[in-house]
Design an enzyme around this catalytic site. Structure first.
Site, PDB file in Angstrom:
ATOM      1  N   HIS C  54      50.168  37.972  44.199  1.00  0.00           N
ATOM      2  CA  HIS C  54      49.608  37.864  45.612  1.00  0.00           C
ATOM      3  C   HIS C  54      50.181  36.351  46.418  1.00  0.00           C
ATOM      4  O   HIS C  54      50.599  36.008  46.704  1.00  0.00           O
ATOM      5  CB  HIS C  54      48.476  37.346  45.108  1.00  0.00           C
ATOM      6  CG  HIS C  54      47.956  38.404  46.811  1.00  0.00           C
ATOM      7  ND1 HIS C  54      47.076  39.742  47.662  1.00  0.00           N
ATOM      8  CD2 HIS C  54      46.908  37.228  47.568  1.00  0.00           C
ATOM      9  CE1 HIS C  54      47.623  38.971  48.501  1.00  0.00           C
ATOM     10  NE2 HIS C  54      46.627  38.345  48.388  1.00  0.00           N
ATOM     11  N   HIS C 100      46.156  44.095  53.326  1.00  0.00           N
ATOM     12  CA  HIS C 100      44.352  43.773  52.711  1.00  0.00           C
ATOM     13  C   HIS C 100      45.432  45.417  51.959  1.00  0.00           C
ATOM     14  O   HIS C 100      43.231  45.507  51.739  1.00  0.00           O
ATOM     15  CB  HIS C 100      43.181  43.066  53.888  1.00  0.00           C
ATOM     16  CG  HIS C 100      42.871  41.707  53.247  1.00  0.00           C
ATOM     17  ND1 HIS C 100      41.214  42.146  53.476  1.00  0.00           N
ATOM     18  CD2 HIS C 100      43.030  41.397  52.258  1.00  0.00           C
ATOM     19  CE1 HIS C 100      41.478  40.924  52.514  1.00  0.00           C
ATOM     20  NE2 HIS C 100      42.435  40.214  51.681  1.00  0.00           N
TER      21      HIS C 100
END
Lengths: 83, 227, 742
Positions: C54, C100
């Site tokens: 990430h 997300h």
């Protein structure tokens, strides 16, 4: 310290679509005994000890915490446990 | 004419209101931060839409008890025009300047689209540039625009001709399809649909600008002697 | 489980606790080498989040380098909060898309809401005022599994956050396919506008300057969210719930106003959002970019909960927080600006000359790491790649034409496919009009917002037909970029640049990595050809559950510029009597088509082919025709082909209809998904000028005022339907699916 719990609910007779939605959903889940669902909110207050706790919170309710046009409220006062 | 656009923390249509008055209407306007303004210096007060104080507790409830609302009440009592749109209407209801209250939309969802409104009273200082019974296009954008009042209040609103706009296809469940009302004196208007979002044809409708033009025209007639 | 105080550097090594925190064996050894000692618990945590996929893009970095990211009009490419492109008049557009997905799978409302909040902060941290939000959503088929709940809550979450902060959500796309059943995708895009001179970077320059923390106090929310987002979703994910953050859009709105005011002060040196990996990534990245070091005293960090450890403070993903670097001695100016909005801004540290990232708590040093080790020296992996066997098989399949008996009935069914059906249920919940700039509201090919004070407008779209990418990632990648550009052109704007939201399965699977590789190659080729550099983006991997990967879904968020408001073109037919044209020829191409799914329930075969030269040429000429004022309406042909595009063009509620005569096989003519085609209408008096300009446009019919859609194939009436009936089916499909009991 006093802990005051204010329960705010919609007045009798005011349409409560959220409650109705919950009711329909409960029925579809098989809880057919449910006759009515009313939603509301709970506000918890921690107050310094003083004489007129209840009157003060009543005033808070009429001034801000509840809207008398559409809402009712109930107070519950208890001793707060010191942490 | 000089307009005050009151800005609360969480107001988000303040700049739109300002733009409509300054750039489209070509009148004077200031953004007035809730803590710092003196509303006496203005000819009209605009309470914009948005989510004042996050709309936490109830829409408009926290803004309604803020200091600047005391000023708004004083100015309103003197007859100064006050317009509350969307969240501004909610603030006016919560502060008691207008009767009734807002409930969540019947369908429980936020909704945003053009609605057809009927001008139910074109004799207020906000609506003289409309024809009585005329239909106009204003956008709505709200989650709690379901206007509620009891039968007695509704009868009073009707008797006093305080209902200014009604929805043609009541989108949110409002009592009497009410979209906007004035106070008894006729100088405080609250409405859920957005006239400032209907101020230029390129953004979908220009029907709203006549509301501001009505205000200016009536104010000029009352205040400016030699034009 | 041991308490953190018992986790000495020795225990961490002996018990291999770093594995649980997400560091591999080799990565742990590398950390030891960098520090020349064993890392303590806080340091291990810091490395593990900073080296997670990430934050470090460790497996995708080699691929991302292939994207074209420079052009004269690119003011800021990838690497900052968001990319920036010049749009003239001293103005620039700032935009980025971000996923997300994992948080939304676990807690759809908050997951989606905080996704919106995060991307907004990326944009205003650059100094830009956010002017529009878009999104790209993927769910399983409605009515299956938990899909209806996820879909409704994600939409509510996006609305709840975006509406409150006062940024219009002007559109987006929603697709439904079985591969997303347990792995919904929630990609949010934000666009901002800025004056060139206000451009702000996230750098911590100037030794001695003060590091300030602004916004919401830190709590224990979202601890290890970044590593959570880099692992597979398992059935245990429900237990990970505490890891999901809760958003406060009211706080965000105050933060936007305060930060945009702070940017006007020359006391501000740099600013960055605390996003994934919170304080750790924002602080270390700001220092790394400036080539400086940073010392922070964690006791000074505003805290929402008592007794938070250094590890928790550094890794918390509490929302609505910003990190500022401010000129030494001018801290009070910042404190005052934030105080006006009821926000706290606290000095928490200083920029140092050495390049150490040093953290103090309760009087002792709790972490001391070379800054570059976290950002620059993160490992990079070149994963093995292998052509997916199924794709090879698909490529060898023959072209086929699905059997259709009743084309009118098939059109009705297609219009009710959830991916094609009206998304009014979704966008009606979004405030699409706040800021009074929205000229083209949701439901068109691209959203258009004007820029006050100019005669210009921005066109924005998100696009990705992942079925084509599943069949052929390279061709599908090209199509994703081309289709986004098509949408922009149809609205009357010139495509300027894109942001990519890359969503894939598990990259350690060589076939998945191959999908990534090929789709990025395809997108790069198209981005070069269509002159739309990739200026920002985000990678989300491990989108798989129970061993099943999602379709490769590299979402393209594209922004274009209309140089005059007069160029803005609707996608709906405008006037009875206008001539209807299709630009581009049609071949039998049904691989990955809506008709294939309808008829067979699955996708197979070849993806539609695309010739990017033809694409670029047609887009260029169509835009020219629009700018010359020849075009009444323009719509691209996509899912469901010509028949669906024609139907959508008469759904404006203005009682119009259309009549067309087409030659060839009826099923191909009506439903094939051949690329690079447009449906346009032209006033009769412009016929000649238009036909001269667009030589591959075929005149197929005209707009009528009888509210009927009629198509004759080779002279035989094949479709003859009431527009209002079709409209009702199309409009009612999604509400109807949601009411059906799952």
């Amino acid at each position: 310290m006093k802990k005051v719990t204010v329960h705010v609910t919609l007045k009798e007779g005011i349409l409560d679509p959220q409650g109705q939605t919950i009711e329909t959903s409960l029925h579809s889940l098989g809880f057919t005994e449910v006759e009515e669902v009313r939603t509301g909110k709970t506000i918890e207050l921690l107050l310094n000890d003083q004489d007129n706790v209840e009157a003060r919170v009543q005033a808070m309710c009429t001034k801000l915490l509840a809207n008398p046009v559409i809402e009712d409220y109930q107070l519950h006062v208890e001793e707060a446990l010191q942490s | 004419m000089k307009f005050a656009v009151v800005v609360f923390p969480g107001s988000n249509c303040d700049r739109d209101m300002y733009h409509a008055v300054r750039e489209v209407l070509q009148e004077e306007a200031d953004l007035v931060w809730h803590e710092s303004g003196n509303l006496q210096d203005y000819d009209a007060i605009l309470l914009p839409g948005g989510f004042s104080y996050g709309d936490y507790l109830r829409s408009g409830a926290v803004a309604a008890v803020s200091d600047i609302m005391d000023q708004v009440k004083r100015q309103a009592a003197q007859g100064k025009p006050v317009l509350g749109v969307c969240n501004g209407f909610q603030v006016l209801l919560e502060s008691g300047l207008l009767p009734g209250a807002m409930l969540p939309n019947e369908k429980l969802a936020f909704m945003c689209h053009q609605e057809t409104l009927k001008v139910a009273n074109n004799r207020t200082m906000f609506t003289t540039e409309y024809n009585q019974g005329e239909t106009v296009q204003f956008p709505i954008a709200h989650g709690e625009g379901n206007y509620y009042c009891d039968d007695k209040t509704k009868a009073k609103l009707e008797a006093n001709d305080q209902i200014v706009f009604t929805y043609q296809n009541n989108p949110n469940g409002s009592t009497g399809a009410i979209a906007g009302i004035v106070n008894e004196q006729g100088n405080v208007l609250g409405m859920m649909p957005h006239p400032e979002r209907a101020s230029e044809a390129i953004i979908g409708s220009a029907d709203g600008i006549r509301l501001f033009q009505s205000l200016v025209k009536n104010w000029r007639e009352a205040h400016v002697v030699n034009v | 489980m041991l308490s953190t105080s018992e986790m000495t550097p020795e225990t961490i090594e002996q018990e291999k606790l770093y594995l649980e925190l997400g560091l591999s064996e080799a990565e742990y050894q590398h950390v030891k080498q960098i520090l020349k000692r064993r890392p303590n618990f806080t340091e291990t945590g810091i490395f593990s989040v900073m080296w997670s996929e990430h934050c470090s893009y460790k497996t995708s970095k080699p691929l991302l380098k292939k994207f074209p990211s420079t052009a004269p009009h690119v003011l800021q490419g990838p690497g900052e909060g968001a990319g920036v492109i010049d749009i003239g008049d001293g103005l620039a557009a700032v935009f980025k898309i971000e996923s997300h997905n994992h948080p939304s799978a676990v807690e759809p409302y908050q997951g989606a809401a905080t996704g919106v909040g995060g991307i907004i902060r990326d944009v205003f941290s650059m100094g830009a005022r956010p002017v529009a939000l878009m999104n790209s959503l993927r769910f399983g088929n409605p009515g299956t599994g938990n899909v209806n709940h996820l879909f409704q809550e994600v939409v509510r979450g996006i609305a709840g956050y975006g509406n409150c902060v006062g940024i219009p959500t002007v559109g987006g796309e929603v697709q439904f396919d079985a591969s997303y059943e347990d792995n919904p995708l929630v990609n949010a895009m934000c666009v901002g506008i800025i004056r060139h001179e206000d451009l702000q970077k996230g750098i911590a320059s100037g030794a001695g300057n003060t590091v300030m923390y602004a916004g919401a106090p830190t709590g224990r929310d979202g601890i290890h969210g970044a590593t959570f987002a880099s692992g597979d979703l398992t059935e245990d994910s429900d237990k990970d719930r505490p890891s999901v953050q809760v958003g406060d859009p009211f706080m965000e709105k105050l933060l936007i106003e305060a930060c945009l005011e702070a940017i006007q002060s020359d006391a501000l040196v740099g600013m960055q959002d605390m996003g994934a990996a919170g304080l750790t990534s924002s602080a270390s990245e700001m220092a790394s970019k400036a080539g400086t070091g940073m010392t922070m005293n964690l006791d000074l960090v505003p805290q929402r909960e008592a007794n938070m450890s250094a590890y928790e403070l550094m890794l918390s993903e509490s929302q609505e927080r910003m990190l500022l670097v401010v000129q030494n001695g001018r801290e009070q100016e910042m404190v005052d600006i934030f105080a006006k909005y009821g926000l706290e801004a606290a000095a928490v540290g200083e920029v140092t000359e050495d390049t150490s990232f040093r953290l103090l708590q309760h009087g002792s040093v709790v972490a001391d790491i070379p800054v570059d080790a976290l950002a620059e020296e993160a490992p990079v992996y070149h994963m093995p790649s292998k052509e997916a066997a199924y794709v090879r098989a698909f490529r060898q399949m023959d072209d086929f034409i699905p059997e259709v008996r009743d084309h009118g009935a098939t059109l009705k069914q297609l219009l009710q496919q959830p991916t094609i059906a009206s998304k009014e249920y979704v966008y009606d919940q979004y405030d699409s009009m706040v800021q009074t700039n929205t000229v083209v509201t949701p439901g068109s090919d691209a959203a258009v917002i004007r820029m006050k004070g100019t005669d210009k407008a921005l066109a924005i779209t998100t696009d990705c037909n992942s079925r084509y990418l599943y069949l052929d990632p390279e061709v599908g990648g090209k199509i994703a970029v081309a289709e986004a550009a098509r949408n922009i052109v149809c609205s009357g704007a010139k495509p300027l640049g894109l942001t990519d939201g890359l969503n894939y399965g598990n990259p350690t699977n060589p076939e998945v990595f191959w999908q990534m590789e090929k789709s990025v190659e395809g997108m790069s080729t198209a981005a070069n050809m269509l002159k739309t550099p990739v200026i920002s983006g985000n990678v989300s991997l491990y989108n798989q559950s129970n061993g099943k990967s999602i379709y490769p879904t590299p979402v393209v968020g594209m922004v274009g510029l209309a140089t005059s408001l007069h160029h803005i073109t609707p996608s709906f037919f405008q006037e009875s009597g206008d001539l209807v044209y299709v630009i581009g020829g049609t071949q039998p191409e049904f691989g990955g088509s809506a008709l294939q799914k309808l008829v067979s329930g699955h996708y197979e075969g070849k993806a539609p082919s695309i010739d990017l030269q033809v694409e670029a040429d047609r887009q260029h000429k169509l835009l020219q025709a629009i700018q010359t004022g020849l075009i009444q309406s323009a719509h691209d042909l996509s899912e469901g082909g010509l028949a669906v595009a024609m139907a959508e063009s008469v759904f404006a509620g203005n009682k119009l209809g259309a009549e067309a005569d087409v030659a060839g096989d009826a099923t191909v003519a009506l439903f094939s998904e051949t690329q690079s085609r447009f449906l346009v209408t032209v006033k009769p008096e412009h016929r000649k000028a238009f036909e001269t300009m667009l030589t591959d446009a075929v005149h197929i019919g005209h707009v009528t005022d009888n509210n009927k859609l009629i198509v004759r194939i080779n002279g035989t009436t094949t479709i003859d339907e009431d527009v209002s009936t079709l409209h009702q089916l199309w409009k009612g499909a999604i509400p109807c699916m949601l009411n059906r009991k799952a």
